[in-house]
Design a protein around this motif. Sequence first.
Motif, PDB file in Angstrom:
ATOM      1  N   LEU A 190     -76.786 -43.237  34.204  1.00 27.70           N
ATOM      2  CA  LEU A 190     -77.960 -43.534  34.958  1.00 27.70           C
ATOM      3  C   LEU A 190     -79.084 -43.311  34.307  1.00 27.70           C
ATOM      4  O   LEU A 190     -80.417 -44.107  34.441  1.00 27.70           O
ATOM      5  N   ALA A 191     -79.200 -42.292  33.317  1.00 26.47           N
ATOM      6  CA  ALA A 191     -80.428 -42.135  32.751  1.00 26.47           C
ATOM      7  C   ALA A 191     -80.807 -43.080  31.578  1.00 26.47           C
ATOM      8  O   ALA A 191     -82.052 -43.038  31.085  1.00 26.47           O
ATOM      9  N   ILE A 192     -80.026 -44.132  31.432  1.00 22.88           N
ATOM     10  CA  ILE A 192     -80.425 -44.912  30.390  1.00 22.88           C
ATOM     11  C   ILE A 192     -81.231 -45.935  30.985  1.00 22.88           C
ATOM     12  O   ILE A 192     -81.966 -46.494  30.258  1.00 22.88           O
ATOM     13  N   PHE A 193     -81.039 -46.090  32.187  1.00 22.49           N
ATOM     14  CA  PHE A 193     -82.142 -47.093  32.860  1.00 22.49           C
ATOM     15  C   PHE A 193     -83.546 -46.336  32.847  1.00 22.49           C
ATOM     16  O   PHE A 193     -83.763 -45.241  33.355  1.00 22.49           O
ATOM     17  N   PRO A 194     -84.528 -47.103  32.310  1.00 25.33           N
ATOM     18  CA  PRO A 194     -85.883 -46.694  32.544  1.00 25.33           C
ATOM     19  C   PRO A 194     -86.460 -46.204  33.725  1.00 25.33           C
ATOM     20  O   PRO A 194     -86.279 -46.880  34.790  1.00 25.33           O
ATOM     21  N   GLY A 195     -87.230 -45.022  33.864  1.00 26.57           N
ATOM     22  CA  GLY A 195     -87.924 -44.691  35.050  1.00 26.57           C
ATOM     23  C   GLY A 195     -86.988 -44.038  35.955  1.00 26.57           C
ATOM     24  O   GLY A 195     -87.471 -43.233  36.827  1.00 26.57           O
ATOM     25  N   ILE A 196     -85.585 -44.207  35.868  1.00 32.28           N
ATOM     26  CA  ILE A 196     -84.926 -43.450  37.162  1.00 32.28           C
ATOM     27  C   ILE A 196     -84.793 -42.025  36.794  1.00 32.28           C
ATOM     28  O   ILE A 196     -84.456 -41.231  37.794  1.00 32.28           O
ATOM     29  N   SER A 197     -84.789 -41.627  35.418  1.00 35.72           N
ATOM     30  CA  SER A 197     -84.561 -39.974  35.388  1.00 35.72           C
ATOM     31  C   SER A 197     -85.583 -39.294  36.058  1.00 35.72           C
ATOM     32  O   SER A 197     -85.695 -38.254  36.374  1.00 35.72           O
ATOM     33  N   LEU A 198     -86.817 -39.933  36.449  1.00 35.35           N
ATOM     34  CA  LEU A 198     -87.807 -38.982  36.962  1.00 35.35           C
ATOM     35  C   LEU A 198     -87.484 -38.824  38.668  1.00 35.35           C
ATOM     36  O   LEU A 198     -87.898 -37.759  38.937  1.00 35.35           O
ATOM     37  N   TYR A 199     -86.443 -39.494  39.091  1.00 27.92           N
ATOM     38  CA  TYR A 199     -86.022 -39.015  40.538  1.00 27.92           C
ATOM     39  C   TYR A 199     -84.715 -38.346  40.399  1.00 27.92           C
ATOM     40  O   TYR A 199     -84.192 -38.288  41.467  1.00 27.92           O
ATOM     41  N   MET A 200     -84.251 -38.327  39.221  1.00 29.72           N
ATOM     42  CA  MET A 200     -82.678 -37.582  39.142  1.00 29.72           C
ATOM     43  C   MET A 200     -82.633 -36.215  38.834  1.00 29.72           C
ATOM     44  O   MET A 200     -83.629 -35.607  38.178  1.00 29.72           O
ATOM     45  N   ALA A 201     -81.626 -35.405  39.247  1.00 26.84           N
ATOM     46  CA  ALA A 201     -81.633 -34.019  38.832  1.00 26.84           C
ATOM     47  C   ALA A 201     -80.766 -34.168  37.471  1.00 26.84           C
ATOM     48  O   ALA A 201     -80.314 -35.010  37.167  1.00 26.84           O
ATOM     49  N   ALA A 202     -80.742 -33.045  37.203  1.00 27.01           N
ATOM     50  CA  ALA A 202     -80.020 -33.073  35.714  1.00 27.01           C
ATOM     51  C   ALA A 202     -78.486 -33.153  35.985  1.00 27.01           C
ATOM     52  O   ALA A 202     -77.927 -33.354  37.056  1.00 27.01           O
ATOM     53  N   PRO A 203     -77.774 -33.718  34.908  1.00 22.11           N
ATOM     54  CA  PRO A 203     -76.246 -33.791  35.018  1.00 22.11           C
ATOM     55  C   PRO A 203     -75.384 -32.907  35.584  1.00 22.11           C
ATOM     56  O   PRO A 203     -74.323 -33.238  36.224  1.00 22.11           O
ATOM     57  N   PRO A 204     -75.794 -31.405  35.406  1.00 23.02           N
ATOM     58  CA  PRO A 204     -74.866 -30.653  36.243  1.00 23.02           C
ATOM     59  C   PRO A 204     -74.843 -30.736  37.709  1.00 23.02           C
ATOM     60  O   PRO A 204     -73.729 -30.601  38.270  1.00 23.02           O
ATOM     61  N   ALA A 205     -75.880 -31.206  38.299  1.00 21.46           N
ATOM     62  CA  ALA A 205     -75.775 -31.350  39.619  1.00 21.46           C
ATOM     63  C   ALA A 205     -74.833 -32.435  40.062  1.00 21.46           C
ATOM     64  O   ALA A 205     -74.168 -32.655  40.975  1.00 21.46           O
ATOM     65  N   TYR A 206     -74.767 -33.580  39.128  1.00 21.60           N
ATOM     66  CA  TYR A 206     -73.809 -34.668  39.338  1.00 21.60           C
ATOM     67  C   TYR A 206     -72.506 -34.269  39.227  1.00 21.60           C
ATOM     68  O   TYR A 206     -71.479 -34.669  39.899  1.00 21.60           O
ATOM     69  N   ALA A 207     -72.323 -33.495  38.131  1.00 24.73           N
ATOM     70  CA  ALA A 207     -70.746 -32.758  37.852  1.00 24.73           C
ATOM     71  C   ALA A 207     -70.387 -32.116  39.149  1.00 24.73           C
ATOM     72  O   ALA A 207     -69.237 -32.154  39.234  1.00 24.73           O
ATOM     73  N   MET A 208     -71.385 -31.301  39.639  1.00 20.83           N
ATOM     74  CA  MET A 208     -70.858 -30.332  40.879  1.00 20.83           C
ATOM     75  C   MET A 208     -70.205 -31.364  41.992  1.00 20.83           C
ATOM     76  O   MET A 208     -69.362 -31.079  42.711  1.00 20.83           O
ATOM     77  N   VAL A 209     -71.065 -32.389  42.221  1.00 20.75           N
ATOM     78  CA  VAL A 209     -70.782 -33.187  43.510  1.00 20.75           C
ATOM     79  C   VAL A 209     -69.581 -33.859  43.029  1.00 20.75           C
ATOM     80  O   VAL A 209     -68.532 -34.419  43.715  1.00 20.75           O
ATOM     81  N   GLY A 210     -69.573 -34.379  41.663  1.00 25.86           N
ATOM     82  CA  GLY A 210     -68.404 -35.178  41.392  1.00 25.86           C
ATOM     83  C   GLY A 210     -66.987 -34.499  41.421  1.00 25.86           C
ATOM     84  O   GLY A 210     -66.127 -34.915  41.854  1.00 25.86           O
ATOM     85  N   MET A 211     -67.048 -33.170  40.831  1.00 24.54           N
ATOM     86  CA  MET A 211     -65.693 -32.247  41.195  1.00 24.54           C
ATOM     87  C   MET A 211     -65.357 -32.254  42.794  1.00 24.54           C
ATOM     88  O   MET A 211     -64.223 -32.190  42.817  1.00 24.54           O
ATOM     89  N   ALA A 212     -66.226 -31.926  43.617  1.00 28.34           N
ATOM     90  CA  ALA A 212     -65.960 -32.237  44.839  1.00 28.34           C
ATOM     91  C   ALA A 212     -65.410 -33.408  45.407  1.00 28.34           C
ATOM     92  O   ALA A 212     -64.360 -33.373  46.241  1.00 28.34           O
ATOM     93  N   ALA A 213     -66.244 -34.390  45.084  1.00 33.66           N
ATOM     94  CA  ALA A 213     -65.680 -35.674  45.676  1.00 33.66           C
ATOM     95  C   ALA A 213     -64.389 -36.138  45.147  1.00 33.66           C
ATOM     96  O   ALA A 213     -63.568 -36.517  45.994  1.00 33.66           O
ATOM     97  N   VAL A 214     -63.981 -35.814  43.812  1.00 32.13           N
ATOM     98  CA  VAL A 214     -62.472 -36.298  43.431  1.00 32.13           C
ATOM     99  C   VAL A 214     -61.662 -35.337  43.764  1.00 32.13           C
ATOM    100  O   VAL A 214     -60.643 -35.622  44.286  1.00 32.13           O
ATOM    101  N   LEU A 215     -61.886 -33.908  44.150  1.00 37.26           N
ATOM    102  CA  LEU A 215     -60.996 -32.934  44.676  1.00 37.26           C
ATOM    103  C   LEU A 215     -60.791 -33.334  46.096  1.00 37.26           C
ATOM    104  O   LEU A 215     -59.489 -33.384  46.708  1.00 37.26           O
ATOM    105  N   ALA A 216     -61.849 -33.841  46.854  1.00 33.41           N
ATOM    106  CA  ALA A 216     -61.647 -34.112  48.387  1.00 33.41           C
ATOM    107  C   ALA A 216     -60.616 -35.451  48.496  1.00 33.41           C
ATOM    108  O   ALA A 216     -59.704 -35.654  49.294  1.00 33.41           O
TER     109      ALA A 216
END
Length: 657
Positions: free
Chosen positions: A391-417
């Motif tokens: 996602l960070a590759i797309f210009p301008g979107i990084s301003l509205y994004m949390a850092a990658p660890p936040a997505y890592a946290m949500v991703g581990m819960a989503a795959v586990l669930a």
Amino acid sequence: MTALSSQSPEEAPSSSAELRKVMVPALPTPSIGLTHLLNRFQLSPESVVLLLAVLIGGSTGLGVVIFHVLIEQIHRFMLQDLMGVISRWGAWTLACVPLLGGLVIGLMRGTQQDFGPGLSSLIAATQASHAQNVTRKELQPIIKMLAAAVSLGTGASLGPEGPSVEIGANFSLRLGQLLQMSQERRRLLLGAGAAAGLAAGFNAPIAGVFFALEVVLGTTFATSAVSVVLLAAVVAALIAQIGLGGQPAFTLPVYEVRSPLEFPLYVGLGLGASLVSITYTQSLQLLRACFQGQVPGFAWLAKIPLAIHPVIGGACVGLVALQYPQVLGIGYETIEAMLQDVEFSLQLLVVLLVVKLVVTAISLGSGLVGGVFAPAMFLGASLGAAYAKVLAIFPGISLYMAAPPAYAMVGMAAVLAASARAPLTAILLLFELTRDYRIVLPLMAAVGLSVWLVERMKPTVTSDAHLQQLNLNVETNREQEVLQQISVAEAMHQSPLILAATLSIWEAGVSMTRDRRRSALVINEANQLVGIVTLDDISRAISLGKQYGISASNSTLTHSSKPDVSKHNLPASQLIDICTTELLYTYPDELLSEALARMAARGLHQLPVVERNNHEQIIGLLERDQIGLTCNLELMRQALQQLPNAPKHDELTLTSL
């Protein structure tokens, strides 16, 4: 049944007392003393169960502490002491550690062919009248715990949570058997043991409670169940904190909310998590089938002794670890590195995702012992971090994004669930680990979508939950085989209750009560099937009649402050007005497994059986309870067929039973 089958007719017991001694093994002396002590104090059943919950929680917590200490000691000996000696021969010596672990597990499997039942079998055992035979080998749970410690300590790509849960589940089930408790109480204790195991393993008592309620107990959210499971989880977590420390499994970063516009990005992560979880679970099944020789091209693996399979698995793990050491072992260190925003390239994250998935499937399929929660969280963290970098590759979107660890946290819960089909457990587990309420909304969005998509793409056709609802009382794989052997025609009611669509609600209720039927088929004037009605439909209509005055001459509802609820003023509308007209069907030549899948998809308890080419032509009615009865009768027929001097197959049929 097993005890009798091992005796000849001449050796069969001659009295009912002797028969009881044969069928029910004598209980150890300690259980008699404990039972006598409990009876002496005249405690209520609820108090006894709560006391046992404390005992289960304490014992499970102690067992999990010992288990983790064993893993740490084996890990230190193999990867520090031993590697310190042999590492001077070259970096390739790292592959020797998982290989040695596989060799030890192979030797253990050579002497102990089976390490005992897993959690799904233990859950099924609490539904069975013969549950006392499930854990008849006293040392099986201990040997399995040792095997898991060796596997994980030497680098198998599995997790400690599965064995931790089974430590509590085995102890609680054994305790219930020793005290000769009812099936309902045994299942409640099993839930307490499972909750205690997960709570102690992750230092997450709330997630442990919901794991037991969501996975083990199903929909049994009664107050007594919650109390027992909660108490066991708290005690186990306290014991684990004393023995292992009070820190959570992961040290997670502070979550940052950049913008509400970020939430749709987490929905996309949920979509990716569903695809990864399906691939993960299918890979586990595929590799298990490969080692059993059931996949074309891998039949040669079945010819290799089972004791060699863990050696093959350990060798594969070791070879992969030479290039990607991050996949070695449980993987908590790598997960925490992703959560602490340690720099991982996008290419490395994708490679780790694929390699970890394959190595985990090989580890489990080859016979190494461990759980699948930790690998699922590894996959989720890798997916989330990679997704954020994309996602960070797309210009301008990084301003509205949390850092990658936040997505890592949500991703581990989503795959586990999505992998475990336990969304509440995954959400609460991550919430306990982060202790940050702000992550809950994106977490719920990603987890909810991933689980929903998995259920849509890969529904649990014959999952443990559905099989337990049928009250089937043997191991799950045998139940599935039977469901795929019996046709709908063998289980359906051939003479269902058929009611006219113009019949009044009161007359329909009388007919169903008189015939003792849960459901009835509704036909029109041309004798064509137009709907199905259940007792619940009738009850709702009657309740409506108690709240509103309904004229006997027409179906118009008119409010009445004190309505007359005599039979003449019950709902006078026709049966067609309340019956279900949007029907799902099944066919007489269809397999029960296919019909059950259709029921599960809509939560139905019955299906009309019709002609394939004419859905209005009634043949019968298939009900969920009848499926369970038919399967149990078939299983009993197969068991009787294996007895000495049993009649031939054609002499012993369901009809003859």
